[in-house]
Design an enzyme around this catalytic site. Structure first.
Site, PDB file in Angstrom:
ATOM      1  N   CYS A   1       0.227  24.345  29.847  1.00 27.73           N
ATOM      2  CA  CYS A   1      -0.567  24.583  31.184  1.00 27.73           C
ATOM      3  C   CYS A   1       0.583  24.267  32.533  1.00 27.73           C
ATOM      4  O   CYS A   1      -0.020  24.707  33.423  1.00 27.73           O
ATOM      5  CB  CYS A   1      -1.691  23.916  31.157  1.00 27.73           C
TER       6      CYS A   1
ATOM      7  N   ALA B   1     -12.058  28.998  21.194  1.00 21.92           N
ATOM      8  CA  ALA B   1     -11.907  29.618  19.967  1.00 21.92           C
ATOM      9  C   ALA B   1     -10.414  29.759  19.817  1.00 21.92           C
ATOM     10  O   ALA B   1      -9.734  29.811  18.728  1.00 21.92           O
ATOM     11  CB  ALA B   1     -12.503  31.188  19.865  1.00 21.92           C
TER      12      ALA B   1
ATOM     13  N   THR C   1     -23.153  39.461  30.727  1.00 12.72           N
ATOM     14  CA  THR C   1     -23.162  39.958  29.351  1.00 12.72           C
ATOM     15  C   THR C   1     -22.430  39.456  28.513  1.00 12.72           C
ATOM     16  O   THR C   1     -21.065  39.141  28.793  1.00 12.72           O
ATOM     17  CB  THR C   1     -22.909  41.373  29.542  1.00 12.72           C
TER      18      THR C   1
END
Ligand SMILES: *Cc1c(COP(=O)(O)O)cnc(C)c1O
Length: 391
Positions: free
Chosen positions: A331, A205, A245
């Protein structure tokens, strides 16, 4: 506010700012709609589950997949780990050979390295000057023992687009699973899991104006059965592939981000390509001896990667003041090593250290591009001038 507006963010390959429409969609799920999507016994849970399923549909639609083929994760790093380790473990009986490419993201290369410690054999294909792999190298690398091919769609440093549809055909012909890291491509260029022939595909996202910490692994369910083992065991969420969850607000934001990209991508990527070409032209016109890395065609519309011989990228960036661009990839910015991607396309160590990555995004304007051109040109002229002065 004033100071903020003077800063220019042009590092959209590292992450993107969240679109206000995404935040708006998420807000109710950070407040009153807090239910656990697995709590089927009451309204709060069902409301959360419905939101997750809506987002699953939006996410699937962007890549021409079915909702049941989407497994939500914490991001593309986790998706890549799940795809590589999960598919390798599940298909070990067939063979223990994996084929990937030298210019993949670390979140593909490091799981491969881990698997090689476990006894898998990994082939790292080289790339050409433009960053493309050679399909005949790939065909030669595949043997009866090969269980998995992993090739990224768009490179995060030089923007090169690999011939994924052709690789998909080869993989299917040879009966080998095919994983694709599409984190830089989804939402920027059309990505169609059917047309590309991928079995597994990672994306997230926060590279498409959504929140950080949420991503997906596409796992093919149509036709052939793709076997993958989970990394995280527990409650059996996400068809047993990713227990825990669900991050409901994050997933809702991811879905909204995908929906916006699907609607606006066509016009937006044209605009970005125009801005990128303007940036490239402006820099090349203003400075002699620049080298644009990556191919001219087959590249992301928002990517520009340029080497400036004779100056250090870090010195240039220090002189830009308030302009966020990257030397090498984000990164790797904690590591002093030069970029392995730039080395793989044949750049010398020196030239790799002289390289800047520009990543354009949804919120960049033409005025910002022109300012970046002026600042980059004058910073490099100044540095080159100082150098001459020292001789
Ligand atoms: C950003 C990126 C990743 C990692 O994604 P996260 O969601 O930050 O873990 C993986 N692959 C590529 C090509 C990327 O650009």
């Amino acid at each position: 506010m004033k100071r903020l507006s003077k800063k220019i963010y042009m590092d959209n390959h590292a992450t993107t700012p969240m679109d206000p429409r995404v935040l708006k969609a998420m807000m109710p799920y950070l407040k009153g709609k807090f239910g656990n999507a697995a709590s089927g016994t009451h309204f709060f849970g069902r409301e959360a589950a419905e939101a997750v399923e809506r987002a699953r549909g939006q996410t699937a639609k962007l890549i021409n997949a079915e909702p049941r083929e989407i497994v939500f994760t914490s991001g593309a790093t986790e998706s890549n780990n799940l795809a590589l380790k999960g598919a390798a473990w599940a298909n070990k009986d067939k063979g223990a050979h994996i084929v990937t490419v030298a210019t993949e993201h670390k979140s593909v290369l490091d799981p491969c390295k881990r698997l090689s410690f476990e006894g898998f054999r990994v082939t790292y294909l080289p790339v050409k000057k433009d960053g493309m792999l050679d399909l005949s190298d790939l065909e030669k690398a595949i043997s009866a023992k090969t269980i998995l091919i992993s090739v990224m769609l768009a490179n995060n440093e030089i923007g090169t687009l690999q011939p994924i549809a052709e690789i998909g055909r080869i993989a299917r012909e040879k009966g080998v699973l095919f994983h694709c890291d599409a984190a830089q491509a989804v939402g920027k260029i059309p990505v169609d899991t059917e047309a590309l022939g991928v079995d597994l595909m990672s994306f997230n996202a926060h590279k498409i104006y959504g929140p950080k910490g949420v991503g997906a692994l596409y796992v093919r369910k149509r036709g052939s059965q793709v076997r993958v083992l989970p990394l995280v065991d527990g409650g059996g969420h996400e068809v047993g592939l990713r227990s825990g969850t669900l991050n409901v607000p994050g997933i809702v934001g991811f879905g909204k981000a995908c929906d916006i990209c699907r609607r606006e991508m066509k016009v937006e990527s044209k605009r970005l390509e125009g801005l990128r070409n303007r940036l490239s032209q402006g820099i090349l016109n203003g400075l002699s001896e620049c080298v644009v890395n990556g191919g001219e065609r087959n590249r992301l519309p928002n990517n520009l990667n340029v080497s400036f011989p004779g100056v250090r990228a870090d010195d240039v960036i220090k002189g830009l003041g308030g302009i966020a661009v990257s030397s090498g990839s984000a990164c790797l910015s904690t590591s002093p090593d030069s970029s392995y991607v730039l080395r793989a396309i044949g750049l010398s160590e020196d030239l790799a250290y002289s390289t800047i990555r520009f990543g354009l995004g949804r919120f960049n304007t033409q005025g910002e591009v022109d300012k970046v051109i002026r600042r980059v040109v004058s910073a490099i002229k100044r540095l080159r001038h100082t150098k001459v002065g020292h001789v």
